[in-house]
Scaffold this motif. Structure first.
Motif, PDB file in Angstrom:
ATOM      1  N   ILE A   1      -6.189   7.230 -18.474  1.00 45.39           N
ATOM      2  CA  ILE A   1      -6.745   6.641 -17.254  1.00 45.39           C
ATOM      3  C   ILE A   1      -5.922   5.437 -16.818  1.00 45.39           C
ATOM      4  CG2 ILE A   1      -8.757   5.493 -16.272  1.00 45.39           C
ATOM      5  CD1 ILE A   1     -10.483   7.178 -18.169  1.00 45.39           C
ATOM      6  N   GLY A   2      -5.540   4.603 -17.791  1.00 47.44           N
ATOM      7  CA  GLY A   2      -4.709   3.448 -17.476  1.00 47.44           C
ATOM      8  C   GLY A   2      -3.375   3.841 -16.885  1.00 47.44           C
ATOM      9  N   ALA A   3      -2.803   4.939 -17.387  1.00 49.76           N
ATOM     10  CA  ALA A   3      -1.515   5.411 -16.864  1.00 49.76           C
ATOM     11  C   ALA A   3      -1.650   5.842 -15.406  1.00 49.76           C
ATOM     12  CB  ALA A   3      -1.011   6.573 -17.712  1.00 49.76           C
ATOM     13  N   GLU A   4      -2.745   6.522 -15.082  1.00 54.28           N
ATOM     14  CA  GLU A   4      -2.948   6.958 -13.699  1.00 54.28           C
ATOM     15  C   GLU A   4      -3.139   5.767 -12.774  1.00 54.28           C
ATOM     16  OE1 GLU A   4      -5.529  10.364 -11.305  1.00 54.28           O
ATOM     17  OE2 GLU A   4      -5.830  10.017 -13.449  1.00 54.28           O
ATOM     18  N   ILE A   5      -3.875   4.758 -13.255  1.00 53.97           N
ATOM     19  CA  ILE A   5      -4.048   3.540 -12.467  1.00 53.97           C
ATOM     20  C   ILE A   5      -2.702   2.838 -12.276  1.00 53.97           C
ATOM     21  CG2 ILE A   5      -5.091   1.233 -12.466  1.00 53.97           C
ATOM     22  CD1 ILE A   5      -7.504   2.438 -13.889  1.00 53.97           C
ATOM     23  N   GLY A   6      -1.859   2.894 -13.306  1.00 58.65           N
ATOM     24  CA  GLY A   6      -0.542   2.269 -13.206  1.00 58.65           C
ATOM     25  C   GLY A   6       0.296   2.852 -12.088  1.00 58.65           C
ATOM     26  N   VAL A   7       0.309   4.171 -11.977  1.00 60.90           N
ATOM     27  CA  VAL A   7       1.070   4.816 -10.896  1.00 60.90           C
ATOM     28  C   VAL A   7       0.505   4.414  -9.531  1.00 60.90           C
ATOM     29  CG1 VAL A   7       1.716   7.024  -9.878  1.00 60.90           C
ATOM     30  CG2 VAL A   7       1.729   6.754 -12.353  1.00 60.90           C
ATOM     31  N   ILE A   8      -0.817   4.386  -9.425  1.00 59.14           N
ATOM     32  CA  ILE A   8      -1.462   4.033  -8.161  1.00 59.14           C
ATOM     33  C   ILE A   8      -1.108   2.601  -7.761  1.00 59.14           C
ATOM     34  CG2 ILE A   8      -3.715   3.563  -7.117  1.00 59.14           C
ATOM     35  CD1 ILE A   8      -4.772   6.000  -8.681  1.00 59.14           C
ATOM     36  N   LEU A   9      -1.145   1.674  -8.713  1.00 58.71           N
ATOM     37  CA  LEU A   9      -0.830   0.286  -8.401  1.00 58.71           C
ATOM     38  C   LEU A   9       0.646   0.109  -8.041  1.00 58.71           C
ATOM     39  CD1 LEU A   9      -2.927  -1.700 -11.046  1.00 58.71           C
ATOM     40  CD2 LEU A   9      -3.405  -1.369  -8.620  1.00 58.71           C
ATOM     41  N   LEU A  10       1.513   0.838  -8.713  1.00 60.58           N
ATOM     42  CA  LEU A  10       2.936   0.765  -8.375  1.00 60.58           C
ATOM     43  C   LEU A  10       3.177   1.167  -6.925  1.00 60.58           C
ATOM     44  CD1 LEU A  10       4.627   2.187 -11.597  1.00 60.58           C
ATOM     45  CD2 LEU A  10       5.022  -0.066 -10.619  1.00 60.58           C
ATOM     46  N   LEU A  11       2.527   2.249  -6.504  1.00 67.50           N
ATOM     47  CA  LEU A  11       2.729   2.722  -5.132  1.00 67.50           C
ATOM     48  C   LEU A  11       2.028   1.833  -4.118  1.00 67.50           C
ATOM     49  CD1 LEU A  11       4.388   5.214  -4.264  1.00 67.50           C
ATOM     50  CD2 LEU A  11       3.876   5.106  -6.694  1.00 67.50           C
ATOM     51  N   LEU A  12       0.884   1.248  -4.503  1.00 65.29           N
ATOM     52  CA  LEU A  12       0.220   0.290  -3.613  1.00 65.29           C
ATOM     53  C   LEU A  12       1.129  -0.901  -3.347  1.00 65.29           C
ATOM     54  CD1 LEU A  12      -2.233  -0.991  -2.141  1.00 65.29           C
ATOM     55  CD2 LEU A  12      -2.924  -1.907  -4.379  1.00 65.29           C
ATOM     56  N   MET A  13       1.713  -1.458  -4.407  1.00 65.65           N
ATOM     57  CA  MET A  13       2.578  -2.626  -4.253  1.00 65.65           C
ATOM     58  C   MET A  13       3.834  -2.282  -3.464  1.00 65.65           C
ATOM     59  SD  MET A  13       0.834  -4.950  -5.786  1.00 65.65           S
ATOM     60  CE  MET A  13       1.788  -6.315  -6.404  1.00 65.65           C
ATOM     61  N   LEU A  14       4.311  -1.057  -3.626  1.00 64.12           N
ATOM     62  CA  LEU A  14       5.464  -0.614  -2.840  1.00 64.12           C
ATOM     63  C   LEU A  14       5.090  -0.545  -1.363  1.00 64.12           C
ATOM     64  CD1 LEU A  14       8.395   0.265  -3.487  1.00 64.12           C
ATOM     65  CD2 LEU A  14       7.588   2.623  -3.403  1.00 64.12           C
ATOM     66  N   GLY A  15       3.898  -0.038  -1.064  1.00 61.38           N
ATOM     67  CA  GLY A  15       3.443   0.050   0.317  1.00 61.38           C
ATOM     68  C   GLY A  15       3.243  -1.311   0.967  1.00 61.38           C
ATOM     69  N   LEU A  16       2.909  -2.323   0.171  1.00 64.77           N
ATOM     70  CA  LEU A  16       2.710  -3.658   0.718  1.00 64.77           C
ATOM     71  C   LEU A  16       3.988  -4.257   1.288  1.00 64.77           C
ATOM     72  CD1 LEU A  16       0.361  -5.238  -2.000  1.00 64.77           C
ATOM     73  CD2 LEU A  16      -0.265  -4.597   0.336  1.00 64.77           C
ATOM     74  N   GLU A  17       5.132  -3.702   0.894  1.00 64.79           N
ATOM     75  CA  GLU A  17       6.404  -4.228   1.405  1.00 64.79           C
ATOM     76  C   GLU A  17       6.659  -3.804   2.858  1.00 64.79           C
ATOM     77  OE1 GLU A  17       8.295  -6.312  -0.072  1.00 64.79           O
ATOM     78  OE2 GLU A  17       7.252  -6.311  -1.992  1.00 64.79           O
ATOM     79  N   TYR A  18       5.868  -2.874   3.380  1.00 58.56           N
ATOM     80  CA  TYR A  18       6.087  -2.359   4.730  1.00 58.56           C
ATOM     81  C   TYR A  18       4.820  -2.474   5.567  1.00 58.56           C
ATOM     82  CZ  TYR A  18      10.714  -0.294   4.311  1.00 58.56           C
ATOM     83  OH  TYR A  18      12.068  -0.115   4.201  1.00 58.56           O
ATOM     84  N   THR A  19       5.018  -2.613   6.859  1.00 58.61           N
ATOM     85  CA  THR A  19       3.913  -2.471   7.800  1.00 58.61           C
ATOM     86  C   THR A  19       3.932  -1.041   8.340  1.00 58.61           C
ATOM     87  OG1 THR A  19       5.254  -3.148   9.701  1.00 58.61           O
ATOM     88  CG2 THR A  19       4.128  -4.891   8.472  1.00 58.61           C
ATOM     89  N   ALA A  20       2.876  -0.649   9.037  1.00 51.04           N
ATOM     90  CA  ALA A  20       2.793   0.708   9.573  1.00 51.04           C
ATOM     91  C   ALA A  20       3.915   0.974  10.574  1.00 51.04           C
ATOM     92  CB  ALA A  20       1.426   0.914  10.235  1.00 51.04           C
ATOM     93  N   SER A  21       4.242  -0.014  11.404  1.00 42.76           N
ATOM     94  CA  SER A  21       5.318   0.185  12.376  1.00 42.76           C
ATOM     95  C   SER A  21       6.665   0.381  11.693  1.00 42.76           C
ATOM     96  CB  SER A  21       5.388  -1.004  13.335  1.00 42.76           C
ATOM     97  OG  SER A  21       5.624  -2.207  12.617  1.00 42.76           O
TER      98      SER A  21
END
Length: 427
Positions: A59-79
């Motif tokens: 479960i922790g591993a799955e959360i890890g992947v999700i958090l990695l991609l969330l933080m990656l998405g924070l680097e960009y705006t929708a535009s």
């Protein structure tokens, strides 16, 4: 007693990760390969298999992947996302052609049949967003000028998974054309709806999530991310894509505050993910498929470097940045294992699982090395040939739009520390 054993095992894992991280820090090297090798040593068929904490680690591993991609998405705006998708889609087509074809050809040469060929094409095609996000952070390259190009390629791959996974699931299950089309339509609809909401209502979402209390901000963002990721996965869309789009939807001060709050949590669960990957790899299954895996890894490492180099050149990045982009894209990981796991469960080809595991393990270890050393090695080779590694003049459009603060005028030392922490950069 079971609870005590769980605490001992999980505590030993976390302590071991901390010590390995210290060793990697002293060596100025990414800790990812050490995490993987540790999991390999203490997983299935290893020196000391663990059992009590296995479910929690998964479960922790799955959360890890999700958090990695969330933080990656924070680097960009929708535009930024829409702009990059418009300008970088040719790079996605080149990526598919150079990296999916070798996997399909290899499966056909081994006599595995067309369905297995489609599966192995996916295994060799998709880079690991999780590994690459961690490597870029470890190497301090988030602000480099080639980073938007890398992220654009990764985004295109992740979004392509929303189409590919339903197709491969239908092929493996042998369902009718109508049923497969319905699954694909649902997946595309969900991905499109989430992207539309992120682009159209991102400011409203940020306003809803915003809070001056760090505790409330952390709980709301984390809960929203896990909720969207779970719904996306339930509807046959990658949980990683859902988490990434949540990050895209957040902007301004909310994104800055979320980044600061979730960074330690991301690092913890990301380390758990890499250990979990190693824990579920039986060392005894690797030797019989090691040579084919090595050959496939060598070919597709080269094609990924070529993909990144071409995409960065098209965006007007200098020669050094092109090599860095190519070397960073080499690692494969979570998606490749998911794809191979579907084939193993369906009983398509018994050797698919060990081959994919060996292939991913090789590239997930080599990936951080190519990310760090491809550019200096290329510069050394160019110097030996008497051709200095100079930057080419920038190409006029198309060029991906990078978010403010994500890159500076110096392409070789483009990280802007002062802008990277400026809340106004995402306004």
């Amino acid at each position: 007693m079971h609870s005590a054993l769980f605490l001992i095992e999980f505590g030993a894992i976390i302590l071991g990760l901390g010590l390995l991280g210290r060793v990697a820090g002293r060596l100025k090297f990414s800790p990812i390969p050490l995490y993987l090798l540790a999991g390999l040593a203490f997983g299935t068929g290893g020196l000391l298999p663990m059992g009590a904490s296995e479910e929690f680690v998964a479960i922790g591993a799955e959360i890890g992947v999700i958090l990695l991609l969330l933080m990656l998405g924070l680097e960009y705006t929708a535009s930024d996302l829409v702009s990059n998708l418009k300008t970088q889609y040719p790079a996605g087509l080149v990526d598919f052609g150079l990296n999916a074809v070798p996997g399909a050809v290899a499966a056909l040469l081994m006599g595995w049949g067309p369905v297995a060929a489609v599966v192995l094409a996916g295994v060799t095609w998709i880079s690991s967003s999780g590994v690459i996000a961690k490597v870029m952070g470890d190497l301090g390259r988030v602000g480099n000028r080639e980073t938007p190009v890398i992220l654009s390629v990764l985004v295109l791959e992740d979004l392509a998974m929303a189409v590919y996974l339903p197709i491969i699931t239908a092929l493996l299950a042998g369902v009718s054309f109508a049923a497969g089309s319905a699954t694909l339509a649902i997946a595309l609809g969900v991905a499109g709806a989430v992207l539309f909401v992120a682009v159209r209502f991102g400011r409203h979402i940020s306003r809803f999530v915003s809070s001056d209390d760090p505790e409330k901000l952390l709980l709301v963002v984390l809960g929203l991310t896990l909720l969207v990721a779970g719904i996306a996965q339930q509807l046959q869309v990658s949980a990683a894509v859902g988490a990434f789009l949540v990050g895209i939807a957040l902007s301004g001060e909310v994104a800055e505050g979320t980044h600061a709050l979730l960074s330690p949590l991301r690092d913890l669960f990301a380390a758990v993910f890499f250990v979990f990957f190693g824990l579920h790899t039986d060392p005894a299954s690797i030797p019989p498929v090691l040579l084919p895996a090595l050959a496939l890894a060598a070919v597709t490492a080269g094609t990924k470097i070529a993909t990144g180099y071409w995409a960065a050149k098209r965006a007007g990045i200098g020669v050094k940045g092109r090599w860095r982009a190519g070397g960073t894209l080499v690692a494969r990981g979570e998606f490749s294992i998911v794809i191979a796991g579907l084939a193993v469960t369906a009983g398509i080809e018994p050797a698919m699982g060990p081959l994919a595991t060996a292939y991913v393990l090789i590239l997930v270890v080599i990936g951080p090395l190519t990310a760090r050393f491809t550019e200096p090695v290329a510069a050394w080779v160019a110097g030996r040939r008497g051709r200095p590694d100079t930057a080419a003049p920038p190409v006029v459009p198309p060029r991906p739009a990078a978010p403010e603060g994500l890159g500076g005028p110096d392409e070789d030392h483009g990280r802007q520390q002062d802008q990277a922490h400026d809340p106004a950069r995402r306004a």
